[in-house]
Design an enzyme around this catalytic site. Structure first.
Site, PDB file in Angstrom:
ATOM      1  N   ASN A 197       0.869  -1.179   0.000  1.00 54.71           N
ATOM      2  CA  ASN A 197       0.000   0.000   0.000  1.00 54.71           C
ATOM      3  C   ASN A 197       0.905   1.229   0.000  1.00 54.71           C
ATOM      4  O   ASN A 197       1.494   1.573   1.023  1.00 54.71           O
ATOM      5  CB  ASN A 197      -0.881  -0.024   1.262  1.00 54.71           C
ATOM      6  CG  ASN A 197      -1.705   1.239   1.417  1.00 54.71           C
ATOM      7  OD1 ASN A 197      -1.795   2.046   0.491  1.00 54.71           O
ATOM      8  ND2 ASN A 197      -2.290   1.414   2.592  1.00 54.71           N
ATOM      9  N   LYS A 203       0.089   4.265  -0.373  1.00 54.82           N
ATOM     10  CA  LYS A 203      -0.589   5.456   0.169  1.00 54.82           C
ATOM     11  C   LYS A 203      -0.374   6.663  -0.770  1.00 54.82           C
ATOM     12  O   LYS A 203      -0.286   6.478  -1.976  1.00 54.82           O
ATOM     13  CB  LYS A 203      -0.111   5.752   1.586  1.00 54.82           C
ATOM     14  CG  LYS A 203      -0.128   4.507   2.467  1.00 54.82           C
ATOM     15  CD  LYS A 203      -0.030   4.820   3.925  1.00 54.82           C
ATOM     16  CE  LYS A 203       0.114   3.543   4.709  1.00 54.82           C
ATOM     17  NZ  LYS A 203      -0.119   3.715   6.133  1.00 54.82           N
ATOM     18  N   HIS A 244      -9.553   0.936   4.634  1.00 56.23           N
ATOM     19  CA  HIS A 244      -8.304   1.158   5.380  1.00 56.23           C
ATOM     20  C   HIS A 244      -8.593   2.095   6.553  1.00 56.23           C
ATOM     21  O   HIS A 244      -9.418   3.013   6.448  1.00 56.23           O
ATOM     22  CB  HIS A 244      -7.257   1.777   4.440  1.00 56.23           C
ATOM     23  CG  HIS A 244      -5.889   1.785   5.042  1.00 56.23           C
ATOM     24  ND1 HIS A 244      -5.502   2.745   5.951  1.00 56.23           N
ATOM     25  CD2 HIS A 244      -4.833   0.951   4.898  1.00 56.23           C
ATOM     26  CE1 HIS A 244      -4.260   2.501   6.331  1.00 56.23           C
ATOM     27  NE2 HIS A 244      -3.834   1.407   5.706  1.00 56.23           N
ATOM     28  N   GLU A 299      -7.088   4.552   7.682  1.00 56.97           N
ATOM     29  CA  GLU A 299      -6.917   5.985   7.387  1.00 56.97           C
ATOM     30  C   GLU A 299      -8.160   6.542   6.699  1.00 56.97           C
ATOM     31  O   GLU A 299      -8.516   7.700   6.897  1.00 56.97           O
ATOM     32  CB  GLU A 299      -5.656   6.200   6.541  1.00 56.97           C
ATOM     33  CG  GLU A 299      -4.405   5.991   7.388  1.00 56.97           C
ATOM     34  CD  GLU A 299      -3.186   5.515   6.623  1.00 56.97           C
ATOM     35  OE1 GLU A 299      -3.171   5.570   5.381  1.00 56.97           O
ATOM     36  OE2 GLU A 299      -2.228   5.059   7.285  1.00 56.97           O
ATOM     37  N   GLU A 303      -5.469  -5.180  10.442  1.00 57.79           N
ATOM     38  CA  GLU A 303      -4.469  -4.137  10.662  1.00 57.79           C
ATOM     39  C   GLU A 303      -4.787  -3.414  11.960  1.00 57.79           C
ATOM     40  O   GLU A 303      -5.625  -2.483  11.958  1.00 57.79           O
ATOM     41  CB  GLU A 303      -4.500  -3.132   9.513  1.00 57.79           C
ATOM     42  CG  GLU A 303      -4.201  -3.733   8.157  1.00 57.79           C
ATOM     43  CD  GLU A 303      -3.628  -2.686   7.213  1.00 57.79           C
ATOM     44  OE1 GLU A 303      -2.534  -2.922   6.692  1.00 57.79           O
ATOM     45  OE2 GLU A 303      -4.248  -1.633   7.020  1.00 57.79           O
ATOM     46  N   GLY A 306       2.145   2.272  10.687  1.00 60.38           N
ATOM     47  CA  GLY A 306       3.073   3.388  10.542  1.00 60.38           C
ATOM     48  C   GLY A 306       3.727   3.827  11.839  1.00 60.38           C
ATOM     49  O   GLY A 306       4.331   4.889  11.908  1.00 60.38           O
ATOM     50  N   SER A 352       3.181  -2.182  10.356  1.00 56.89           N
ATOM     51  CA  SER A 352       4.635  -2.192  10.551  1.00 56.89           C
ATOM     52  C   SER A 352       5.272  -3.547  10.254  1.00 56.89           C
ATOM     53  O   SER A 352       6.222  -3.951  10.917  1.00 56.89           O
ATOM     54  CB  SER A 352       4.987  -1.716  11.965  1.00 56.89           C
ATOM     55  OG  SER A 352       4.543  -0.381  12.158  1.00 56.89           O
TER      56      SER A 352
END
Ligand code: PEP
Length: 254
Positions: A10, A12, A96, A98, A168, A174, A214
């Site tokens: 991904n 991003k 996701h 985010e 996730e 991150g 991560s």
């Protein structure tokens, strides 16, 4: 039930079209012609056109990071499933954290996207996972249960082979903090149980559940050794071809 590992990157909101070309070229050459592990990269929309011609001859498949649930029309700034298919996109990341956090996506709105994806021959990579507060309050399993049941409502049994989930934990994305192998396996096994309840034993056991948060060359092997971890959704480490392909190699070694 044997499931083929999927390692998906991904990217991003990183890489211009020309930077994407360089990164895909390097990844394709490192991945070579192996076919034991499926590999997919998800660049930004603006890179998909160039990327689609590059991956044609390669073992690397293409994914998008989002799409609209609507087929076409007055939805300024949106991208439809059909537009993605026309660029030979195979996978689409949906839900996701985010997008849930910054763009107000909910289990219900993501569900419409998941259904639109499979109606258009796209394979959804449906993301689920708890926040740090939810984990600390021991609500992880309740949260992922609601995400699975609501996000996959009305999902057709005939499309189960095209469904991928990604667990996730939001606190691991991150941040450099990874779930331990045991923490990941506990949630993956629980999600597997939910999927077999929803779709039946054999279909539920065939769905791949990726781990994301991560994941990097140093921890990939342990995570990928867990019985219900069927690959990885990789953010930061997917922007470096060597790191990303080293994770692919860990999956090949299993
Ligand atoms: C992600 O964004 O899906 C992700 C897993 O990111 P990172 O690997 O950087 O934690």
């Amino acid at each position: 039930m044997s499931r083929k590992y999927l390692i998906a990157g991904n990217w991003k909101m990183n890489t211009t079209p020309s930077e994407s070309v360089d990164l895909i070229t390097e990844i394709s050459s490192l991945v070579g012609q192996q076919s034991q592990v499926q590999v997919c990269v998800c660049p930004p929309f603006t890179s998909l056109h160039k990327a689609s011609s590059l991956v044609e001859q390669s073992q690397v498949q293409l994914g998008a990071q989002n799409m609209s649930a609507e087929p076409s029309g007055a939805y300024t700034g949106e991208i439809s499933a059909e537009m993605l298919r026309d660029l030979y996109v195979n996978y689409v990341i949906l839900g996701h954290s985010e997008r849930r956090q910054y763009f107000g996506e909910t289990n219900e709105s993501i569900n419409l996207k998941v259904l639109a994806a499979v109606q258009n021959n796209l394979k959804p990579i449906y993301c689920i996972g708890e926040t740090l507060v939810e984990r600390e309050e021991n609500r992880t399993l309740d949260i992922v249960k609601a995400q699975v049941i609501e996000g996959l409502a009305n999902f057709p049994l005939t499309e189960v082979e095209n469904l991928v989930l990604a667990y996730e934990p939001v606190w691991a994305i991150g941040t450099g903090k990874t779930a331990t192998d045991e923490m990941a396996q506990e949630v993956h096994a629980y999600v597997r149980g939910l999927l077999t309840d929803l779709f039946g034993d054999i279909p539920g056991s065939s769905i791949r559940i990726l781990y994301g948060g991560s994941m990097k060359p140093e921890n990939a092997s342990g995570l990928l050794s867990q019985p219900d971890v069927d690959g990885g959704l990789i953010g930061g480490a997917s922007l470096n071809a060597k790191s990303f392909c080293s994770i692919v190699d860990s999956a090949i070694d299993k």
